[in-house]
Design a protein around this motif. Structure first.
Motif, PDB file in Angstrom:
ATOM      1  N   VAL A   1       0.392  -1.296   0.489  1.00  0.00           N
ATOM      2  CA  VAL A   1      -0.200   0.159  -0.107  1.00  0.00           C
ATOM      3  C   VAL A   1       0.947   1.089   0.233  1.00  0.00           C
ATOM      4  N   GLY A   2       1.864   1.704   0.704  1.00  0.00           N
ATOM      5  CA  GLY A   2       2.833   2.403   1.126  1.00  0.00           C
ATOM      6  C   GLY A   2       3.721   2.958   0.010  1.00  0.00           C
ATOM      7  N   LEU A   3       3.634   1.769  -1.015  1.00  0.00           N
ATOM      8  CA  LEU A   3       4.501   1.792  -2.706  1.00  0.00           C
ATOM      9  C   LEU A   3       3.116   2.535  -3.629  1.00  0.00           C
ATOM     10  N   VAL A   4       2.273   2.006  -3.421  1.00  0.00           N
ATOM     11  CA  VAL A   4       0.578   2.938  -4.038  1.00  0.00           C
ATOM     12  C   VAL A   4       0.376   3.627  -4.149  1.00  0.00           C
ATOM     13  N   VAL A   5       0.892   4.263  -2.828  1.00  0.00           N
ATOM     14  CA  VAL A   5       0.630   5.754  -2.642  1.00  0.00           C
ATOM     15  C   VAL A   5       1.595   6.463  -2.946  1.00  0.00           C
ATOM     16  N   GLU A   6       2.354   6.071  -2.669  1.00  0.00           N
ATOM     17  CA  GLU A   6       3.956   6.508  -3.375  1.00  0.00           C
ATOM     18  C   GLU A   6       3.640   7.341  -5.142  1.00  0.00           C
ATOM     19  N   ARG A   7       3.537   6.025  -5.587  1.00  0.00           N
ATOM     20  CA  ARG A   7       3.356   5.998  -6.908  1.00  0.00           C
ATOM     21  C   ARG A   7       2.165   7.186  -7.565  1.00  0.00           C
ATOM     22  N   VAL A   8       1.058   6.712  -6.516  1.00  0.00           N
ATOM     23  CA  VAL A   8       0.110   7.788  -7.135  1.00  0.00           C
ATOM     24  C   VAL A   8      -0.240   9.338  -6.753  1.00  0.00           C
ATOM     25  N   THR A   9       0.590   9.656  -5.360  1.00  0.00           N
ATOM     26  CA  THR A   9       0.640  10.660  -4.615  1.00  0.00           C
ATOM     27  C   THR A   9       2.188  11.093  -4.707  1.00  0.00           C
ATOM     28  N   GLY A  10       3.136  10.761  -5.227  1.00  0.00           N
ATOM     29  CA  GLY A  10       4.239  11.223  -4.964  1.00  0.00           C
ATOM     30  C   GLY A  10       4.669  11.565  -3.204  1.00  0.00           C
ATOM     31  N   VAL A  11       4.048  10.900  -2.345  1.00  0.00           N
ATOM     32  CA  VAL A  11       4.142  11.223  -1.112  1.00  0.00           C
ATOM     33  C   VAL A  11       4.456  10.274  -0.478  1.00  0.00           C
ATOM     34  N   PRO A  12       6.388   9.875   0.135  1.00  0.00           N
ATOM     35  CA  PRO A  12       6.280   8.687   1.176  1.00  0.00           C
ATOM     36  C   PRO A  12       5.643   8.634   1.941  1.00  0.00           C
ATOM     37  N   LEU A  13       5.446   7.632   2.487  1.00  0.00           N
ATOM     38  CA  LEU A  13       4.934   7.689   4.188  1.00  0.00           C
ATOM     39  C   LEU A  13       5.130   6.106   4.926  1.00  0.00           C
ATOM     40  N   SER A  14       5.346   6.605   6.306  1.00  0.00           N
ATOM     41  CA  SER A  14       5.930   5.031   7.216  1.00  0.00           C
ATOM     42  C   SER A  14       5.007   4.354   7.127  1.00  0.00           C
ATOM     43  N   ARG A  15       5.394   3.015   7.740  1.00  0.00           N
ATOM     44  CA  ARG A  15       4.285   2.066   7.837  1.00  0.00           C
ATOM     45  C   ARG A  15       3.170   2.553   8.778  1.00  0.00           C
ATOM     46  N   ALA A  16       3.803   3.023   9.776  1.00  0.00           N
ATOM     47  CA  ALA A  16       2.699   3.346  10.654  1.00  0.00           C
ATOM     48  C   ALA A  16       1.387   4.496  10.123  1.00  0.00           C
ATOM     49  N   THR A  17       2.201   5.376   9.024  1.00  0.00           N
ATOM     50  CA  THR A  17       1.068   6.655   8.380  1.00  0.00           C
ATOM     51  C   THR A  17      -0.047   5.500   7.435  1.00  0.00           C
ATOM     52  N   VAL A  18       0.675   4.915   6.680  1.00  0.00           N
ATOM     53  CA  VAL A  18       0.459   3.848   6.031  1.00  0.00           C
ATOM     54  C   VAL A  18      -0.764   3.103   6.711  1.00  0.00           C
ATOM     55  N   TRP A  19      -0.817   2.399   7.729  1.00  0.00           N
ATOM     56  CA  TRP A  19      -1.696   1.648   9.124  1.00  0.00           C
ATOM     57  C   TRP A  19      -2.672   2.513   9.198  1.00  0.00           C
ATOM     58  N   ARG A  20      -2.613   4.480   9.792  1.00  0.00           N
ATOM     59  CA  ARG A  20      -3.346   5.119   9.717  1.00  0.00           C
ATOM     60  C   ARG A  20      -4.056   5.501   8.966  1.00  0.00           C
ATOM     61  N   LEU A  21      -3.824   5.719   8.099  1.00  0.00           N
ATOM     62  CA  LEU A  21      -4.266   5.566   6.323  1.00  0.00           C
ATOM     63  C   LEU A  21      -5.250   4.922   6.239  1.00  0.00           C
ATOM     64  N   LEU A  22      -5.331   3.868   6.016  1.00  0.00           N
ATOM     65  CA  LEU A  22      -5.933   2.433   5.864  1.00  0.00           C
ATOM     66  C   LEU A  22      -6.952   2.691   7.198  1.00  0.00           C
ATOM     67  N   THR A  23      -7.023   2.530   8.134  1.00  0.00           N
ATOM     68  CA  THR A  23      -8.099   2.368   9.135  1.00  0.00           C
ATOM     69  C   THR A  23      -8.479   3.387   9.582  1.00  0.00           C
ATOM     70  N   GLY A  24      -7.742   4.917   9.398  1.00  0.00           N
ATOM     71  CA  GLY A  24      -8.819   5.437   9.490  1.00  0.00           C
ATOM     72  C   GLY A  24      -9.470   6.601   8.595  1.00  0.00           C
ATOM     73  N   ARG A  25      -9.210   7.190   7.724  1.00  0.00           N
ATOM     74  CA  ARG A  25      -9.291   7.425   6.030  1.00  0.00           C
ATOM     75  C   ARG A  25     -10.004   7.481   5.647  1.00  0.00           C
ATOM     76  N   LEU A  26      -9.444   6.091   5.237  1.00  0.00           N
ATOM     77  CA  LEU A  26     -10.304   5.298   4.693  1.00  0.00           C
ATOM     78  C   LEU A  26     -11.372   4.011   4.982  1.00  0.00           C
ATOM     79  N   GLY A  27     -11.117   4.146   5.691  1.00  0.00           N
ATOM     80  CA  GLY A  27     -11.903   3.229   6.887  1.00  0.00           C
ATOM     81  C   GLY A  27     -12.074   1.653   6.702  1.00  0.00           C
ATOM     82  N   TRP A  28     -10.801   1.277   6.038  1.00  0.00           N
ATOM     83  CA  TRP A  28     -10.627  -0.094   5.506  1.00  0.00           C
ATOM     84  C   TRP A  28     -10.259  -1.175   7.463  1.00  0.00           C
TER      85      TRP A  28
END
Length: 141
Positions: free
Chosen positions: A112-139
């Motif tokens: 997911v982190g790789l795809v986020v970086e490809r799509v947005t150009g923004v690298p995220l830490s694993r913890a931030t990827v987790w928060r993105l998925l479970t928080g803002r995306l609601g997965w």
């Protein structure tokens, strides 16, 4: 009292509001009803919230008007991805892992982190990827 969705929206193609926007919509509706001179008891039934919430909202409305019931920006650092970028990520992830060149259609935090970086150009830490998925995306993982 549990909130029951409006029958006007139920069964329609309108997507449900995320929780913060839903809460704000209830407060804004209550402000409209305060302005109409409705009683707290009427508003409790119409908006579907606890009586104490309506009492608290009325005090805020009396002190600061409808603006006092609007959502305030969260304190702290701004998110690395704005809402539009999060929706781009959601669309990319919904296409599945194989659509992004992965062998199995399985999402991991690293993928997911790789795809986020490809799509947005923004690298995220694993913890931030987790928060993105479970928080803002609601997965759920």
């Amino acid at each position: 009292m549990l909130y029951q969705p409006s029958s006007v929206v139920s069964g329609s193609s309108v997507p449900p509001l995320p929780r913060p926007q839903l809460a704000e919509a209830r407060r804004v509706r209550a402000a409209e009803l305060f302005g109409q001179g409705r009683s707290n008891a009427e508003i409790v039934g119409m908006v579907g919230v606890h009586a104490e919430s309506v009492r608290r909202w009325r005090r805020a409305w009396e002190d600061g008007g409808a603006q006092a019931l609007r959502r305030r920006p969260a304190p702290g650092r701004r998110p690395k991805l704005d809402d539009a970028r999060v929706e781009e990520v959601r669309a990319a992830l919904e296409r599945g892992a194989q659509a992004h060149g992965f062998e199995a259609d399985l999402w991991t935090l690293d993928r997911v982190g790789l795809v986020v970086e490809r799509v947005t150009g923004v690298p995220l830490s694993r913890a931030t990827v987790w928060r993105l998925l479970t928080g803002r995306l609601g997965w759920s993982l």
